[in-house]
Design a protein around this motif. Structure first.
Motif, PDB file in Angstrom:
ATOM      1  N   ASP A 116      27.474  11.765  12.537  1.00 48.20           N
ATOM      2  CA  ASP A 116      28.558  12.608  12.952  1.00 48.20           C
ATOM      3  C   ASP A 116      29.798  11.600  13.799  1.00 48.20           C
ATOM      4  N   TRP A 135      40.235  17.083  12.869  1.00 46.11           N
ATOM      5  CA  TRP A 135      39.014  17.163  12.262  1.00 46.11           C
ATOM      6  C   TRP A 135      37.849  16.336  13.254  1.00 46.11           C
ATOM      7  N   THR A 146      36.571  18.870  15.288  1.00 49.64           N
ATOM      8  CA  THR A 146      35.868  20.310  14.642  1.00 49.64           C
ATOM      9  C   THR A 146      34.365  20.025  14.764  1.00 49.64           C
ATOM     10  N   SER A 178      31.027  20.085  12.984  1.00 50.84           N
ATOM     11  CA  SER A 178      30.574  19.784  11.522  1.00 50.84           C
ATOM     12  C   SER A 178      29.504  20.880  11.207  1.00 50.84           C
ATOM     13  N   PRO A 179      29.743  21.436   9.860  1.00 47.28           N
ATOM     14  CA  PRO A 179      28.907  22.298   9.482  1.00 47.28           C
ATOM     15  C   PRO A 179      27.616  21.670   8.971  1.00 47.28           C
ATOM     16  N   ARG A 188      34.165  15.691   7.141  1.00 51.00           N
ATOM     17  CA  ARG A 188      33.607  16.132   8.263  1.00 51.00           C
ATOM     18  C   ARG A 188      32.410  16.469   7.950  1.00 51.00           C
ATOM     19  N   GLY A 189      31.970  17.261   7.147  1.00 51.33           N
ATOM     20  CA  GLY A 189      30.723  17.942   6.562  1.00 51.33           C
ATOM     21  C   GLY A 189      29.689  16.892   5.854  1.00 51.33           C
ATOM     22  N   LYS A 221      44.200  24.238  11.846  1.00 56.25           N
ATOM     23  CA  LYS A 221      43.349  23.258  11.033  1.00 56.25           C
ATOM     24  C   LYS A 221      44.436  22.856   9.892  1.00 56.25           C
ATOM     25  N   ASP A 275      36.612  22.083   6.910  1.00 61.42           N
ATOM     26  CA  ASP A 275      35.142  22.524   7.425  1.00 61.42           C
ATOM     27  C   ASP A 275      34.513  23.765   6.838  1.00 61.42           C
TER      28      ASP A 275
END
Length: 490
Positions: free
Chosen positions: A73, A134, A137, A139-140, A184-185, A455, A478
């Motif tokens: 990440d 981002w 934010t 991350s999932p 991001r994910g 976002k 996300d």
């Protein structure tokens, strides 16, 4: 693979519709080409060269996705920080702006609209803010969404990367940076952009994205661009079954076609082609609130711009006059007049002179002269007006709120509905009965991921083709993830 097509040959679409090959298609077809039949558009010819360009981009994104499992990440955050810093560099931005100016010039020579094509300092600032957003934010990917405890073990539902995500969009170069949010994910992204903005997108890739990927240690194919502006390249892209999600933005018919192609390949879609916001005006609406709501809803043409206004009550003339005044003010703010379409049964609500007064209207093809108002059929309330500089709406009236809601649910693209009313019970009934993902009590332009959610928005989904499963109507970076299930002994 077939070597040639014969005129008159029959090709079936997935729904069983038969299409005959004409002589022009047969002559254009070459070995390695592909022909796809769709119920909407008939036969589509995909030359081998365009298919190859799309394949190369998806292959790069697929290979990069496999490598993203080992990317931390922290490295992804570094990508966003590096891309934002490069956008801040004046030399890099000046090079992009120069290429964009050439894109804009060529588009204008072809009579194309450049409203969304031209870059600006405001666009640059929003792109930088989006990338930095981002970076901060969560991350999932790897997030434990739910834990179910059992005797001797537990089950965890864990967020996970979805896969390669494809985007097709037209002359909006800023979307290229915004859509990097899907990384991001742990996802990867592949783009196809229209001819108007292809050179600008290539400059952004060269000056911003590729250097930032390399500096952060991400695989180079994590952000991949289809090196073609041909529609056939977009068709081939959306037909690739390796995609985890296909996202299309643009005109309604083009988006519908792309969605149909992706679905035929078994790929989930997120389509953002048809908008046209509705405003319902209650008898209790105050003049000041109504005027401000209309003006704010018409600052520019996007999918959440006011398109259809329905005034309620037995005596709607006073509120109609306010709507017309606000429409004129919105046009004046752009140095323009305005264009009005009135349902046939309600011509009497507007001055008769408007139907015989010529005004200059700025269309995509340039300035044209049209009557300021005309009548439309009552079953055409859902038609979306694609105006450039001259605000344009449909005006109608209804006896009751329920009548207005019924018209919205039957004819609109079911995207945005707003009720200007001081009556709380009316607002509650509107919320409960309107079949739309976005419902408000003021202007319509609030339906924007950046404005409403803070976002960068990758697109908005209406309910015209059905409701979404377990996801809101705003597509953001996300929100692109899946869920894995893990068994852990305790």
């Amino acid at each position: 693979m077939i070597a040639r097509l014969e005129p008159g040959a029959t090709v079936l679409s997935p729904d069983g519709t038969a299409f005959a090959v004409d002589e022009a298609l047969a002559a254009a077809f070459a070995p390695g080409d592909r022909v796809v039949a769709t119920g909407q558009s008939g036969l589509l010819h995909i030359p081998a060269a365009e298919a190859s360009r799309a394949d190369a981009a998806v292959t790069a994104a697929s290979n990069a996705f496999a490598a993203m499992n080992t990317v931390t990440d922290e490295a992804i955050v570094e990508l966003y920080a590096g891309a934002a810093a490069r956008l801040q560099d004046d030399a890099a931005w000046d090079a992009i702006a120069k290429v964009n100016a050439e894109d804009v010039h060529r588009a204008r020579e072809r009579g194309r609209s450049t409203t969304r094509l031209a870059v600006s300092e405001a666009m640059r600032s929003k792109m930088i803010d989006g990338l930095r957003g981002w970076a901060t934010t969560p991350s999932p990917r790897g997030s434990v969404l739910e834990t179910i405890a059992h005797d001797g073990f537990r089950i965890e539902l864990v967020g996970a990367a979805l896969g390669p995500v494809a985007f097709v969009f037209e002359g909006r170069p800023n979307v290229l940076a915004d859509a990097c949010g899907v990384l991001r994910g742990g996802n990867t992204v592949v783009f196809r952009i229209g001819s108007d903005a292809l050179a600008t997108a290539q400059a952004i890739m060269e000056r911003i994205i590729r250097p930032a990927l390399a500096a952060a240690g991400l695989p180079p194919g994590a952000v991949s661009l289809v090196e073609s502006a041909a529609h056939a390249a977009g068709w081939a892209l959306f037909l690739d079954p390796r995609l985890a999600l296909a996202v299309a933005r643009g005109s309604g018919s083009a988006v519908e076609l792309l969605g149909a192609l992706a679905r035929s390949a078994g790929t989930p879609v997120s389509l953002h082609g048809t908008g046209g916001a509705w405003m319902v005006v209650s008898e209790s609406a105050s003049a000041a609130n109504l005027r401000e709501a209309v003006i704010r809803s018409l600052d520019r043409k996007v999918c959440n711009t006011l398109n259809t206004c329905c005034v309620l009550g037995a005596q709607p003339q006073e509120h109609v006059a306010i709507v017309l005044d606000a429409l004129a003010a919105a046009g004046k703010a752009r140095g323009q007049s305005f264009r009005l379409h009135v349902t046939e049964d309600h011509r009497h609500l507007v001055p008769a002179a408007m139907f015989t007064t010529p005004v200059q209207v700025m269309r995509a093809e340039g300035a044209v002269t049209e009557m300021q108002a005309d009548a439309v059929a009552t079953d055409q309330l859902g038609h979306e007006w694609e105006w450039e500089e001259t605000p344009e709406i449909t005006l109608t009236a209804a006896a009751t709120l329920d009548d207005a809601v019924a018209a919205f649910n039957a004819q609109s693209p079911r995207l945005v509905g707003t009720l200007v009313s001081a009556n709380a019970s009316e607002q509650d009934r509107f919320w409960r009965t309107l079949d739309a993902p976005f419902v408000g009590d003021d202007h319509t332009r609030w339906v924007d991921g950046q404005f409403a959610l803070g976002k960068p928005e990758l697109g908005l989904s209406n309910w015209q083709a059905g409701r979404l499963f377990a996801r809101g109507g705003v597509l953001t970076g996300d929100s692109v993830f899946t869920v894995r299930t893990r068994y852990i002994t305790t």
